[in-house]
Design a protein around this motif. Structure first.
Motif, PDB file in Angstrom:
ATOM      1  N   LEU A 101       3.816   6.139  -5.307  1.00 33.31           N
ATOM      2  CA  LEU A 101       3.826   6.409  -6.753  1.00 33.31           C
ATOM      3  C   LEU A 101       2.773   7.439  -7.120  1.00 33.31           C
ATOM      4  O   LEU A 101       3.017   8.324  -7.935  1.00 33.31           O
ATOM      5  CB  LEU A 101       3.591   5.117  -7.534  1.00 33.31           C
ATOM      6  CG  LEU A 101       4.767   4.142  -7.571  1.00 33.31           C
ATOM      7  CD1 LEU A 101       4.339   2.819  -8.197  1.00 33.31           C
ATOM      8  CD2 LEU A 101       5.939   4.749  -8.324  1.00 33.31           C
ATOM      9  N   ALA A 102       1.604   7.324  -6.509  1.00 31.57           N
ATOM     10  CA  ALA A 102       0.523   8.273  -6.801  1.00 31.57           C
ATOM     11  C   ALA A 102       0.884   9.689  -6.357  1.00 31.57           C
ATOM     12  O   ALA A 102       0.354  10.662  -6.894  1.00 31.57           O
ATOM     13  CB  ALA A 102      -0.765   7.812  -6.126  1.00 31.57           C
ATOM     14  N   LEU A 103       1.791   9.798  -5.385  1.00 37.01           N
ATOM     15  CA  LEU A 103       2.216  11.104  -4.879  1.00 37.01           C
ATOM     16  C   LEU A 103       3.528  11.578  -5.506  1.00 37.01           C
ATOM     17  O   LEU A 103       4.098  12.579  -5.070  1.00 37.01           O
ATOM     18  CB  LEU A 103       2.372  11.035  -3.355  1.00 37.01           C
ATOM     19  CG  LEU A 103       1.090  10.776  -2.576  1.00 37.01           C
ATOM     20  CD1 LEU A 103       1.412  10.443  -1.125  1.00 37.01           C
ATOM     21  CD2 LEU A 103       0.175  11.997  -2.669  1.00 37.01           C
TER      22      LEU A 103
ATOM     23  N   ARG B 151       0.834  -1.209   0.000  1.00 34.21           N
ATOM     24  CA  ARG B 151       0.000   0.000   0.000  1.00 34.21           C
ATOM     25  C   ARG B 151       0.871   1.263   0.000  1.00 34.21           C
ATOM     26  O   ARG B 151       0.592   2.223  -0.730  1.00 34.21           O
ATOM     27  CB  ARG B 151      -0.938  -0.029   1.209  1.00 34.21           C
ATOM     28  CG  ARG B 151      -1.963   1.080   1.206  1.00 34.21           C
ATOM     29  CD  ARG B 151      -3.034   0.919   2.269  1.00 34.21           C
ATOM     30  NE  ARG B 151      -2.516   0.664   3.599  1.00 34.21           N
ATOM     31  CZ  ARG B 151      -2.648  -0.500   4.265  1.00 34.21           C
ATOM     32  NH1 ARG B 151      -3.265  -1.518   3.725  1.00 34.21           N
ATOM     33  NH2 ARG B 151      -2.158  -0.632   5.484  1.00 34.21           N
ATOM     34  N   VAL B 152       1.934   1.257   0.795  1.00 32.39           N
ATOM     35  CA  VAL B 152       2.840   2.409   0.848  1.00 32.39           C
ATOM     36  C   VAL B 152       3.485   2.644  -0.516  1.00 32.39           C
ATOM     37  O   VAL B 152       3.561   3.780  -0.992  1.00 32.39           O
ATOM     38  CB  VAL B 152       3.911   2.211   1.947  1.00 32.39           C
ATOM     39  CG1 VAL B 152       5.086   3.173   1.774  1.00 32.39           C
ATOM     40  CG2 VAL B 152       3.286   2.372   3.325  1.00 32.39           C
ATOM     41  N   ARG B 153       3.925   1.594  -1.162  1.00 31.13           N
ATOM     42  CA  ARG B 153       4.562   1.741  -2.468  1.00 31.13           C
ATOM     43  C   ARG B 153       3.573   2.294  -3.498  1.00 31.13           C
ATOM     44  O   ARG B 153       3.907   3.199  -4.267  1.00 31.13           O
ATOM     45  CB  ARG B 153       5.159   0.410  -2.929  1.00 31.13           C
ATOM     46  CG  ARG B 153       6.373  -0.013  -2.095  1.00 31.13           C
ATOM     47  CD  ARG B 153       7.000  -1.287  -2.624  1.00 31.13           C
ATOM     48  NE  ARG B 153       7.610  -1.066  -3.930  1.00 31.13           N
ATOM     49  CZ  ARG B 153       8.832  -0.581  -4.136  1.00 31.13           C
ATOM     50  NH1 ARG B 153       9.594  -0.250  -3.113  1.00 31.13           N
ATOM     51  NH2 ARG B 153       9.300  -0.431  -5.361  1.00 31.13           N
TER      52      ARG B 153
END
Length: 99
Positions: free
Chosen positions: A64-66, A58-60
């Protein structure tokens, strides 16, 4: 916004502001980790590989989205998770010794 900073001091002020916000969030997170340690009954429960994998995935994805380097974010979270595991184990073990 970063583009509005015209000096190094301007940037440093904003980084300091963000660092304080991060500390506040880490302190809040720590209170939940402490509560989790109070709920768990066995030190082995502190290390849940499936949960860790889900959190890292989830963090990865969110990184990427940020437009944040996902490897850097993963490193920070793995460090945080490792510390939390040891912290939880210590609380659980101490409680079990006291019982």
């Amino acid at each position: 916004m970063p583009a509005q900073c015209t000096t190094k001091d301007d940037v440093r002020v904003e980084i300091d502001r963000i660092d304080q916000a991060l500390l506040n969030l880490f302190a809040e997170r720590h209170r939940y980790v402490t509560r989790m340690a109070e709920i768990k009954t066995d030190p082995h429960e502190a290390n849940d590989p499936a949960r860790i994998a889900a959190v890292i995935d989830r963090v990865r994805t969110r990184s990427l989205a940020l437009d944040l380097d996902e490897d850097q974010a993963e490193l920070v979270w793995r460090t945080l998770i490792d510390w939390n595991i040891n912290y939880e184990k210590g609380i659980i073990a101490a409680r079990r010794r006291a019982d």
